[in-house]
Every structure is written in structure tokens, then in C-alpha cells.
Design an enzyme around this catalytic site. Structure first.
Site: not given
Lengths: 661, 661
Positions: A380, A409
Site C-alpha cells: 500500500d 500500489e
């Protein structure tokens, strides 16, 4: 002088090479590495060159002779066979024997006296004798005897220029005055899934078949058959850890929270534990491990989320206050990007003087889950943590577990996204999500596959994510979902969807934003997964096409073709030997029928201009006989917005389709 | 761990940088170095960056703050002021204060409470205090007091965001966690002549005013006024050394030689001496030195030829037989490139085990002439001697004599030509000689000036040489000579001609070859230098235009413009401040009148679409008022095959030309 003045060969402009060798290139096991370089000597002398490569701590280099292309460019290639680290470089030198052969031939051709030339050749062979083992030495001495004795001019020249002698001598180049490129370039060799994967993202808490119930790992087990039937091989779960209570967000990211609100799973940590714990409502670590094992039975891997941030209730906050930012009023700093506030999330302070302890702890989180069987992590927002932390972390983990994959990401500026890939991320999110027009796709994908980017950045195309419901999906209806799936799944060998919102064509957004209304990030959802209009069968079909056609199992091979309609995009993918050729035409307009003429590069495919060929649509099962370069296509988005043609060459001049390869 | 985990800034893709810094870039004194790089940190923090540079062995780096361009690209620039070696690199780090300012502004703009923000700002200033000298420290303490006391929210914010505070703090960045690019990149700074020179090549032996007499250095002195009048500033002499007698070549490269044949000056060495001696027929070393000094009075430099090869009679052959190739029959190997033979020339054997002595001797040749006042060498066929020899030689010579210039006469494969330039050659021969069509010129010159090549390869354009009489000069008549001169002199700031064959438009070639018939390489010539039709005045005019217009004194600034006739080529050169703008249109067709519409980039020149401007032809002295982008030109090759327009903006809306700048 520390120069060897007898070195005469230059090796430069080596490809692939990322930032002067600062970063590795990426390959998967079984993939080829084609190394090219400019290699030349002064004057007109012939040169030889080898690619040298070795696996991890091998002691000796393997040598691959390079061959001359044109304009002083040379090429050699090899295949990576194991996961781990490979090193490669180049060496080259002047080929005195070959130079002599070239001169001999020229002189012989213009009828010059070559008696002395042959004596010079014998000298060359004698020089080589010193560095040649027994068997070959014997053979070379025979050649010397022959050339010495031989009265027949033509026969001597034939022997001297012959391939046999040339090949024998080629094996023992003069390495003393050879040039070594110097830079040792590296390759990270991953397992095949790094290059070919289909991801399915779903919140475990929304997996219960019963409305209103919090989903569990057991519920996840129960949906595995459907995920497998759709053809996905990675099942990615958003964070599975305890969720903070302080400043928990309500539905639709509200700061007003109800007692039954479940909060964002990215607000990690509570009195129930942190990044190594599991949210009790989803299950236990044992339940998770059982899910992992059940998934394996379906050839599905479970990927989890690495979100290195904390809720205010995370145990770290008390145990390691030095890892957080504290404000002058004694409060802890939550994440914000003004005017946006993320009150439920505390960023870690990577500038802490205790950064080493912090790095070690975060590494221990990864190792903890790796030891429980996880081999894929979706990371993330990696771009909000220091770059060199990632480089270190990924290297550390992969040195022991080379099969671990990390998906970056990072939806941020292009150079930052590429840099994260250079640092070691296995796959990366991309701008695919926001590309719309034919020109945009061609430009972006050309950048990804026709520049150095292809060597280190493996795209993973996502039509939607929990954070992003792009405009074209809000307004394009079911055809838009089909279009985006086909584009993602055929342009990129790695792709993924966030379900069931995707396959159920959920299109309700927060007004004026590209975000889901009633986002699953803040609530438990119940999905009627099999409701009419769902795309499950369609997705299954597309994934089957991917699995059956090796041309779709890599990304770098995509080629765009001309088509005379701005709404139609045409591209092809083929295996290197052209045994598998796919031709994809997609109607980018979800509303209207579109038609046009596509130009097929038949000569590249080995099809003659007057030779008919079969294009077999793997979506509709339609078959068409085409001729020549230009052929007509028409696509109705409400039926099927794309063709995925398999191109089959005709074996004989028969009309029966069976005669197509 | 040998990592500083608090370093957060990345510096990559630095330009200019040649082969990862392996080679220097080139500049002349007074020229600018614009350094750009991708510089970014994780997250959304602001960054700062400096270009660091120093001259030779300076102890301290000079710091130039870089400024942000776009897409994470930064730029900084400086000017090289001395001849010699400069080094540059980049450093950068996170700008915590600027980051705080950005956040403060965003919060203030949305009316958030900023009391604590101001306290955080005070903390930042306090952190900075540690690394700030007395005066600035006092000033910063005043700021702290002000921000602490201030009740007026708006005023505090104004002060906190003000330029004054920002600029003060910008001077003292946090270097502890800064990133240094690491690589130290180098610049070779030459004197201005490296970038702007006009060469005149002529055989001294053909300089006598009397037919049939061997020319001397004294004759060379006598032609200096004419060379100066033509506007040349380098007078380059082919080899001036004793010429071998063994295997001497007769006229037209014949192996049959007459007793009065003078031989090729490139067959260097006889019993009269070698590379440090002078051919007695031309004069003495004292005569040569007098020529050097007389030339200075005309602002002309004498360049000599460095041809590292020997006649069979060169003293080296006896003194250092190990520096030559010997054949099995005891004979010495002459130069050849089968089927071509150069019986009067022996190549040196750079692969000798005594290469160090050979290198030292050759260096002593260069130093010998440098000590006699020579500062420019035209190097014959450098591509047939080892690359690393040149790198060493040029470095050695220039470390003591940074004003020495080396012109590489390598007409060979492109990568070899570029590599020689990388190794240190100041200027280089090019393919200009063989480029003919508009497309060819644009392609080639774009490669020279719009790629990295421009950083290390300084072109020197030659329309002809003693070796090359290109086809277009054989068949194009006088207009062809004018065309080639204008192209050479205006496209490249360095150019040269081989005279008087050029200015007398000599066009007789050996049948089917691009070589002069009755070449001066093998005989003494007598020239009627002032015969009708000579181009001396024309050349003088072109060189005057070059001297009066700084835009023509560099090569990298050339820009091609559209013109709708394949025989017309149009390009412009301007100074950076556009105070000097030249627009050149050349008719490439030496036979026919050609006309067309040229598109002038008036907006770049700062001219409005409705503003008339004056173009003043510096060749014909014609003046034209033009309007807008598209303007008509017509060129008659038998009158004048080109326009060299000076573009003058109109000061006021008057009709009188005097009002043009």
C-alpha cells in the site's frame, strides 16, 4: 601507468543496463536475456566477443559467443533457469586469426602471392598453441604441418579459411589483451507468476453468504471455487488485521461513526494486536493458514496487503512512540494531505533516529507472514515511505525467499512509480486505470514496452480498485466493464479486478468523484454475486483465452496495428516463433457500433499477400477467412465489444478450415 | 547496515553525462553548462537541490541552487571560466521548512486552526539554528520571537510564508541527510577556438610563386596576407617532415617513380630525420618558427599534421625494429588494406611488447612541436591506432598545455568517430563531405546537435580535402563550391577547406573516383591563385559574416525550418538572448533557379504575427520586409545560391528601415 596498452577493443552502450548497472533487470525463469553492445577495435581488425553470465555465487562464468549484427553492434543471449540473482557482463578482443583469414582471402581473390601469408598464419596458430589444451593442440599441430608442407595453393587456402580450423581457434581467444566491460550487471529472476497473473481482490468481511453478517476466512474458502471458475490465480485480501477504534471512520469516510461501523481495514492495529495479528471477526491465524492451503487446491495464491501505517490504537504507538510524529501540544500526528485528513491513520516517522529498529520490525512483519505461507504482497502506498527502505526490505526478503512477489500500489508521479520498480518491486500498478482514448493507450503502452522501462517495470493493469471507480465505468454500462476487462487482460499479462463490484458492474460513485458510493472500505457488503447481468462467465472466458494462448502470457510483445476508426484499437501479440498469434480489436465506444479496416502485418506473420488465412474469434467462436493486409471488422458493444482473434495460417490451398494450423 | 536510512531523496537521469561519467563533456571558456536531473523524495515533501562544481584541484565546491522545471526535473547552470578540467555533481535533500510552509498555506486557505502549525514552524527554525552562522542566527531568533508573540493570525502567516524567511533558510539546507549523486562528472574546458575556427589547408611545397619551384616556409609567410584576407584563422600544413625515398610514390600514386618526384608527405622519415625534423626543401625549424610568429601577426595559427606512421627510411625502423611488424621472410610489413597497398608507409606495431616506449616517444613528438609553439594538431587516421593511446596522449599533453587542440581525421564508422571524440579529440571530421540532400543534412545534423553527441563531438565541416573531391564538386561547377562553402561555414562553427583547389574550383577527378586527378599529395603544384572565377572574395565575405555574427560561432544552436521545395534548405541560428538571429536559405541545386515558401518561427524570435520585420541578406546586401510566418524566397545558383539573412525586429511602426534593430 596502470594501463595495458595492448588492449584494443571497446565495449560500450550495453543493453539491457539500467542506470549504469545500479539496478537489476527483471526476468522470470525460462525467459531470455538478449544482451547487445557496441564492440569494436581500432583499424580494420576482426573482433570476438562473449557474454559472460553466472548464477548467484557460481565461481565460474558461462561464456556465450556474441554475433555481429550491423554497425558495430553485437548480440548474445541466454535463458535464466533458476530463481535468484544472475550477473552478466561482456568481454571481447581482437581476433588476430580471423583478421589474418580475411586478409588472406582478399589477397587470394586478387591473385597475390600468398606464400608468406601462409607462413604468417602458421605463426598465428603457433601463438595460439600456448593457451590450448592437449587434444586441440594436437589437431592444431596437424594443421601447421599441413600448411607447411602443402604445395597446392588452393588447398592450403581452403584449409586455412575453412570453418573447422576457424571454429577450433575461436574456442581459445587471446584473453590477455581482451577487454572486460567492467560493470557487472544483475538480473532478478522471479518465478513465472511475476510475469503472468490474474488477480481478484475482495474484502473478506463482505464474503458472507448471509446479508448483514461479517464475513470470515471460512466464507473466503467457500468462494474459492467461483474465483477459480472465473480463472483467477491470485486472491488478494485487503488488510486482515485488527482495526483501530480511535477516530474510526464511519460509512462513506464519515468522521461521525456508529457503534456498528467496522472502520477501514487500513487503520491497522488495536488492543487486539498489530500487523502480525488477525481481526477476530474474520477469524484466527489458523483459519487464515487453512484458507491459504485450500486456495492451493484451486491453484490460487492468497496475497495480503502490506500497509505500513497504524491506527492510533496500534501497540507500536505505546511501545515505540519514537516511530511517530508528535506535535508541540503532545498529540500524535495523523496522516494528511491538506485539505484531506486521515484521522484514523498515523504515518510512521521514517526520519526517526531509531530508523534501524523500525526497519527491522517492519521486515519482521513480512517474514512473519512469509513463514505462514504468504508469497505475494500488495504494498500500500510505497511512495510515501523512503525509497531505500524498500530496496533494503525487498532484497532482504528475497535473498532468503526468492519466490516472494511484491506489487507496488503507487498511483503517483511517473518517475516515482518507475523508481519503485527499479528498487525491486516485482509488479506495479499503472496509469491504465485512467487511459481512455486510442492515442492514450498507444502512447502509454509504447512507453512501457518499447523503452528501458520494460526491463524493470512489470505492469499490472487494474480497471478498478476499492479507491477508484473511473468515469468510464460510471457512465459506460456493462459494455464498458467488458471493454476494460479485455483491455487489461490482453494488453498486460498481469491484471486484476476489485470484485464483486467489477463483475456486477457497480457504477454508483460519489458525485463528481471517481470513488465508490458506499465504499466497501468503510462497511460490510452483501453481494448477490450471481445476479443477472454479472460478468462471471465472460471473465472466465477471457481468462481461459489467456491461459490457452502463450502469446498473452507476456506484456512486452504487444504491437499496435493501424485501424481507420478512432474508437477502434487493434493490437497483436505473438510468441517469438509465431506459433501463437493473437489479434485483438476492441471497440472503445461502449455506446455505438463501430467498424473499420484493420491492417494486419501478414508478412511478419509469414503469410503471403495472396494467401488466405483464418482468424478465429476466441470470444464469439466466429471464424473468418481473411486475405491480404486490410480487413474489415465491426463491433457491437452490447453484444461483444471486442474480437480476440487467433490467427491461423493455411497449411495447403484447401477451403476446409481443418487445414488451418 | 552501511545505509543512512534517513536519506530520502533520489537523484537520477543526470544530464549531461556521457557513458555514466566515463568521459568528460566539452565546453569552451565562457560557455554555459546546464545540468538537469530527476530529483524527488518519497511522499509529498518539498525538496532542495544544488549543482556542485569545481575547477581542477579546487578544495571547495561551488554551489548553484537548482530550480524545478516540471515532472520531477530540476535544472541548474554555471559558466566555465578557465581552460582545464571542471568537475560537477548534484546534491539534494528534503526541504522540511518548505514542506511545512506548503502545508501551512493549504491549512490557512481552508481556515483551519494553525496555532499548533506555527509552533511546529518554530521547531523547524530551531532545528536549523544549529547549522547557521552568527548573523543569520540572530535574524532567525527574531523570527522565532515574532512568531511566538504574534497574535495576528494573518500577519504570522504572511511572515512565515514570506520570501525573506524562505530565502534565509534556503541557504542552510540540512546536509546530514542529503543525497549526493555520487558520480563526479567532468568537463574539459578549451579555449574558444575549439568551438569557432576556420581552417585553410595548403601544401607548403606548392606555395612558391614561381612555377616549377619547391615551396618553402618563406613562401608560406608570403601568402599569409591572402589567407587572412579570406578570413581564415587556422593555416594547416600537411606533414612538413623529411619524406622517405624507399618505395616513394610517383605522380598519381604511381609505384613507378621519377628521380624528381617529391613523394607523399605522409611517408614520413628519411636519413634527414623523422617526426621531429623538417624537410630541408621546405626550410629549417627556425623557418618554421618564424612562420608561426608571422602568422600570429595575422591572428592565424599554424596547425600541423600528426601522422604516426613511418617511411621505410625512418630512423625508428633501425633504432626500434620492435615497433614494426616483421614478416617471416625478414621483410617489414607496409600498410595495406587489401587490395590497396601503401608501399611507402609502415604502420607502427602498437601491440609491441615495447608499447610503453613507443607511447612515450610519440608523446615526445607532440611535446617537441608544442614547445616550438604549435597549439593545433590535425591527427591523421587516429582510428587505426589504439583508442586508449589517444586518451592517454591527449590527457598527458593537455594537463600541461590545456590550450592544445586536436582535430580527429577519422573518416570511418560512426561509432568509432564518436568514440575518438569521447576519448578527448577537440574537433572531428564528419560525414558532411558526403551529405547531399536536404533530408540527409537534416538527419545528420540533428544527430550531431540534438543528441548526447553534442556534448563531446565538435564537428569540423570540410567540403574537400586532399583525399576527397566529392562528386557534387566534380559536376556542380562554381555554384557547387559556393553552396558547399556556405553550408559548411554556417551549419558548423568549425569548418575548413583544402586550397587553392577549393577556391579555384578544381574539379578534375580520377575517373570514377572521388579523388583529385594529379593530386598534390604526390607532386608540387603551381597555382594561379588570382585567376578569374576564384572564390577568394566570396569566402572572405562569408568568413566576415561569421565573425560579425555570434549566432554563427557555435554549432548546437542550429534549427531547421520548413520550406516547400526539396532543393531548398532553410535553417536558423540565434544567440540565446535572440539579439543576433540569422536565417540561412541555401539552394542545393547548383544548376537551376529554385523558389519556395519558408516558414519563419517568428513567435520564437519575439515577432508578432502582424508585425513586419526586416531580413537583411548579408551576402547580397538586399533588404526585404517580411510579414508573418510564410515568406517567399528565390535563389539563382549562378548569381548567389544562398541567402544569409540577418533578422531584424522593427522597433516602431515606421516604414524607415533605420527603425529596425
Amino acid at each position: 601507468m596502470h594501463i595495458n596498452g595492448r588492449k584494443r577493443v571497446v565495449i560500450e552502450n550495453v543493453k539491457p543496463e539500467i542506470d549504469s548497472g545500479r539496478f537489476p533487470i527483471k526476468r522470470v525463469v525460462g525467459e531470455k536475456v538478449v544482451v547487445t553492445a557496441d564492440i569494436f577495435a581500432d583499424g580494420h581488425d576482426a573482433v570476438w566477443a562473449n557474454v559472460l553470465y553466472k548464477y548467484q555465487n557460481d565461481n565460474t562464468w558461462r561464456e556465450i559467443p556474441m554475433s555481429f549484427l550491423e554497425n558495430d553492434r553485437w548480440q548474445g543471449e541466454f535463458i535464466v533457469e533458476e530463481m535468484g540473482i544472475y550477473t552478466y557482463t561482456i568481454e571481447g578482443g581482437v581476433d588476430h586469426f580471423k583478421t589474418w583469414q580475411n586478409d588472406l582471402k582478399k589477397k587470394y581473390d586478387v591473385n597475390r602471392d600468398i606464400k608468406i601469408e601462409l607462413l604468417i598464419g602458421i605463426q598465428h596458430i603457433q601463438d595460439i598453441l600456448q593457451r590450448v589444451p592437449g587434444d586441440a593442440k594436437k589437431k592444431l599441430l596437424e594443421y601447421i604441418d599441413f600448411l607447411k608442407k602443402e604445395e597446392n595453393r588452393r588447398e592450403s587456402v581452403t584449409i586455412a579459411l575453412g570453418e573447422e580450423l576457424g571454429n577450433l581457434i575461436k574456442k581459445y581467444p587471446d584473453k590477455q589483451s581482451a577487454t572486460n566491460y567492467g560493470r557487472k550487471l544483475t538480473i532478478v529472476a522471479d518465478r513465472k507468476k511475476a510475469l503472468f497473473s490474474a488477480w481478484y481482490e475482495r474484502f473478506p468481511r463482505s464474503c458472507s453468504p448471509e446479508a448483514g453478517k461479517h464475513g470470515t476466512f471460512k466464507d473466503c474458502e467457500n468462494i474459492l471455487p467461483d474465483i477459480a471458475r472465473m480463472g483467477f490465480d491470485v486472491f488478494y485480501l485487503p488488510p486482515i488485521h485488527p482495526i483501530g477504534k480511535t477516530n474510526r471512520k464511519g460509512k462513506n469516510n464519515s468522521t461521525v461513526v456508529n457503534p456498528d461501523d467496522v472502520g477501514s481495514p487500513w487503520a491497522i492495529g488495536s488492543d487486539e494486536g498489530g500487523h502480525k495479528a488477525v481481526l477476530p471477526q474474520i477469524g484466527t491465524r489458523e483459519d487464515f493458514e487453512r484458507l491459504l492451503n485450500r486456495a492451493k487446491e484451486y491453484a490460487i495464491e492468497i496475497a495480503i496487503d502490506l500497509a505500513f501505517q497504524c491506527s492510533p490504537d496500534h501497540p507500536y504507538v505505546k511501545e515505540h512512540p519514537e516511530w511517530f510524529h508528535w506535535r508541540p501540544d503532545g498529540s500524535v500526528q495523523y496522516a494528511e494531505n491538506p485539505p484531506k485528513k486521515y484521522e484514523d491513520v498515523l504515518p510512521l516517522n521514517f526520519e526517526t533516529e531509531q530508523w534501524q529498529q523500525l526497519w527491522d520490525e517492519l521486515k519482521s512483519v513480512v517474514v512473519f507472514w512469509v513463514e505462514r505461507g504468504v508469497r505475494i504482497f500488495r504494498v500500500d502506498n510505497p511512495h510515501t515511505k523512503p525509497f531505500f527502505f524498500w530496496e533494503w526490505l525487498i532484497k532482504e526478503v528475497k535473498s532468503k525467499y526468492p519466490d516472494v512477489l511484491f506489487l507496488s500500489e503507487a498511483f503517483t508521479r511517473p518517475k516515482v512509480m518507475y523508481y519503485l520498480a527499479k528498487l525491486g518491486f516485482t509488479q506495479s500498478y499503472t496509469y491504465f486505470t485512467w487511459r481512455n482514448t486510442k492515442r492514450e493507450f498507444i502512447e502509454y503502452i509504447t512507453e512501457l514496452v518499447q523503452t528501458d522501462v520494460r526491463e524493470y517495470f512489470r505492469p499490472n493493469f487494474w480497471p478498478n480498485t476499492p479507491d477508484i471507480l473511473p468515469e468510464h465505468l460510471q457512465y459506460g454500462g456493462r459494455p464498458a466493464f467488458m471493454i476494460r476487462l479485455i483491455l487489461a487482460a490482453t494488453l498486460s499479462s498481469n491484471y486484476g479486478i476489485f470484485g464483486p463490484a467489477f463483475e456486477l458492474c457497480v457504477s454508483e460513485a460519489i458525485h463528481g468523484k471517481e470513488e465508490y458510493l458506499n465504499s466497501e472500505k468503510y462497511e460490510v457488503k452483501h453481494w448477490e454475486w450471481d445476479r443477472p447481468g454479472n460478468l462471471k462467465d465472460f471473465i472466465a472466458q477471457v481468462n481461459r483465452v489467456r491461459k490457452e494462448n502463450p502469446a498473452l502470457q507476456t506484456t512486452g510483445n504487444v504491437q499496435f496495428y493501424e485501424i481507420d476508426n478512432e474508437y477502434l484499437i487493434a493490437y497483436g501479440k505473438a510468441t517469438e516463433d509465431f506459433s501463437n498469434i493473437l489479434l485483438v480489436v476492441v471497440n472503445l465506444d461502449p455506446y455505438h457500433n463501430q467498424s473499420g479496416w484493420v491492417r494486419v502485418p501478414i508478412s511478419k506473420f509469414g503469410i503471403d499477400a495472396d494467401q488466405p488465412y483464418l482468424v478465429h474469434d476466441l470470444l464469439s467462436d466466429g471464424k473468418y477467412i481473411w486475405h491480404g493486409e486490410n480487413n474489415y471488422v465491426e463491433l457491437k458493444p452490447h453484444d461483444m465489444p471486442a474480437h480476440i482473434f487467433k490467427v491461423r495460417k493455411k497449411l495447403k490451398r484447401e477451403t476446409d478450415f481443418d487445414y488451418f494450423l
